[in-house]
Write a protein that holds these residues in place. Structure first.
Motif, PDB file in Angstrom:
ATOM      1  N   ILE A 214      -5.366  44.554 -16.432  1.00 50.80           N
ATOM      2  CA  ILE A 214      -4.824  45.906 -16.251  1.00 50.80           C
ATOM      3  C   ILE A 214      -3.596  45.841 -15.349  1.00 50.80           C
ATOM      4  CG2 ILE A 214      -5.287  48.148 -15.178  1.00 50.80           C
ATOM      5  CD1 ILE A 214      -8.113  47.968 -16.317  1.00 50.80           C
ATOM      6  N   TRP A 215      -3.689  45.071 -14.266  1.00 51.12           N
ATOM      7  CA  TRP A 215      -2.520  44.881 -13.397  1.00 51.12           C
ATOM      8  C   TRP A 215      -1.376  44.244 -14.174  1.00 51.12           C
ATOM      9  CZ3 TRP A 215      -1.716  44.994  -7.786  1.00 51.12           C
ATOM     10  CH2 TRP A 215      -2.704  45.686  -7.096  1.00 51.12           C
ATOM     11  N   ALA A 216      -1.672  43.258 -14.988  1.00 47.91           N
ATOM     12  CA  ALA A 216      -0.631  42.599 -15.776  1.00 47.91           C
ATOM     13  C   ALA A 216       0.047  43.584 -16.722  1.00 47.91           C
ATOM     14  CB  ALA A 216      -1.228  41.428 -16.553  1.00 47.91           C
TER      15      ALA A 216
ATOM     16  N   LEU B 154       3.533  45.326  -6.113  1.00 43.93           N
ATOM     17  CA  LEU B 154       2.935  46.230  -7.090  1.00 43.93           C
ATOM     18  C   LEU B 154       1.782  46.954  -6.416  1.00 43.93           C
ATOM     19  CD1 LEU B 154       3.148  47.044 -10.114  1.00 43.93           C
ATOM     20  CD2 LEU B 154       1.388  45.333 -10.588  1.00 43.93           C
ATOM     21  N   ALA B 155       1.845  48.289  -6.407  1.00 42.25           N
ATOM     22  CA  ALA B 155       0.772  49.116  -5.866  1.00 42.25           C
ATOM     23  C   ALA B 155       0.092  49.823  -7.027  1.00 42.25           C
ATOM     24  CB  ALA B 155       1.324  50.133  -4.870  1.00 42.25           C
ATOM     25  N   VAL B 156      -1.227  49.715  -7.105  1.00 41.07           N
ATOM     26  CA  VAL B 156      -1.972  50.186  -8.273  1.00 41.07           C
ATOM     27  C   VAL B 156      -3.144  51.068  -7.850  1.00 41.07           C
ATOM     28  CG1 VAL B 156      -3.406  49.474 -10.234  1.00 41.07           C
ATOM     29  CG2 VAL B 156      -1.336  48.185  -9.671  1.00 41.07           C
ATOM     30  N   SER B 157      -3.272  52.206  -8.531  1.00 45.16           N
ATOM     31  CA  SER B 157      -4.486  53.029  -8.472  1.00 45.16           C
ATOM     32  C   SER B 157      -5.158  52.970  -9.836  1.00 45.16           C
ATOM     33  CB  SER B 157      -4.154  54.490  -8.138  1.00 45.16           C
ATOM     34  OG  SER B 157      -3.677  54.634  -6.821  1.00 45.16           O
ATOM     35  N   THR B 158      -6.425  52.594  -9.864  1.00 46.40           N
ATOM     36  CA  THR B 158      -7.176  52.501 -11.113  1.00 46.40           C
ATOM     37  C   THR B 158      -8.221  53.605 -11.148  1.00 46.40           C
ATOM     38  OG1 THR B 158      -6.860  50.099 -11.152  1.00 46.40           O
ATOM     39  CG2 THR B 158      -8.584  51.000 -12.569  1.00 46.40           C
TER      40      THR B 158
END
Length: 239
Positions: A155-157, A181-185
């Motif tokens: 998902i990050w990729a 990279l900042a990610v909210s899932t």
């Protein structure tokens, strides 16, 4: 402190000799719960045993004594554009900038040289009349965990490279590589879901460029959203 050792397989490259930034950032964030910002400090090598040291709030990735990156809990206030239809995303692929010029055509995520079921083949092109790019994505079974969900690092990729193409064109002789990279899932994703990946520009500051990305599942539910910092570097340094 939790310690994990792992190796980045050659399949998961970005530039030819290093791991894809989004994939590597997702591995760094694996043991942190919540919104996470992962920063890359050095190219992650392929085929080398790496060491991930994690606590409840942060993680650091090492190659021997070399710090490759670190991840920390953060907050992210970023509203993505609405999800277009899968058919609209398919139509947008025709305008993918990477078909004309691509610094890393073998990239696991966005490389046009990668065959189906090997690379992710996420090729974002512009949605008509907007600054947003869109791409279809059909994750396959090789990306799933034991519970049958797409692993978080993929998902990050998927949230990674699309942002770079929202920042095109890139001046001749330069490439842009992922800095942070900042990610909210928000939701799980299953293999064989017809997904849509969106990206859009968020401005620039000197050598840094900023982009947003979002991943939508088959029912147009928001799976994850991200904000990326991209850094201009000489293209020759990554050849």
């Amino acid at each position: 402190m939790q310690i994990e050792h792992f190796t980045i397989d050659e399949r998961f490259c970005g530039p030819p000799k290093s791991g894809n930034g989004g994939y590597t950032a997702g591995r760094m964030a694996a043991h942190l719960n919540g919104t996470v910002a992962a920063r890359l400090k050095a190219p992650p090598p392929l085929g080398v045993e790496l060491r991930l040291e994690s606590s409840d709030n942060e993680a650091r990735l090492f190659d021997g004594t070399t710090l490759l990156g670190e991840a920390k809990l953060t907050s992210l206030d970023l509203a993505p554009p609405p999800c277009p239809s899968y058919a609209e995303a398919e139509a947008a692929v025709e305008g993918f900038p990477g078909f004309k010029t691509h610094n890393f055509p073998g990239c696991f995520v966005c490389g046009p040289e990668r065959p189906a079921h090997d690379g992710l083949r996420i090729f974002p092109g512009p949605l008509r009349g907007t600054a947003t790019l869109a791409a279809p994505w059909l994750p396959d079974d090789s990306l799933a965990d034991d519970a049958g969900n797409v692993k978080p690092e993929f998902i990050w990729a998927a949230l990674d490279c699309a942002g770079a193409f929202a920042l095109y064109p890139i001046p001749a002789g330069l490439a842009i590589v992922l800095g942070e990279l900042a990610v909210s899932t928000f939701a799980q994703l299953k293999p064989d879901e017809r997904c849509v990946v969106l990206s859009w520009p968020l401005g620039s500051d000197g050598r840094k460029r900023f982009a947003g990305t979002a991943l939508y599942g088959e029912d147009q539910r928001l799976v994850a959203v991200a904000r990326a910092v991209w850094v201009e570097v000489p293209a020759s340094s990554w050849s």
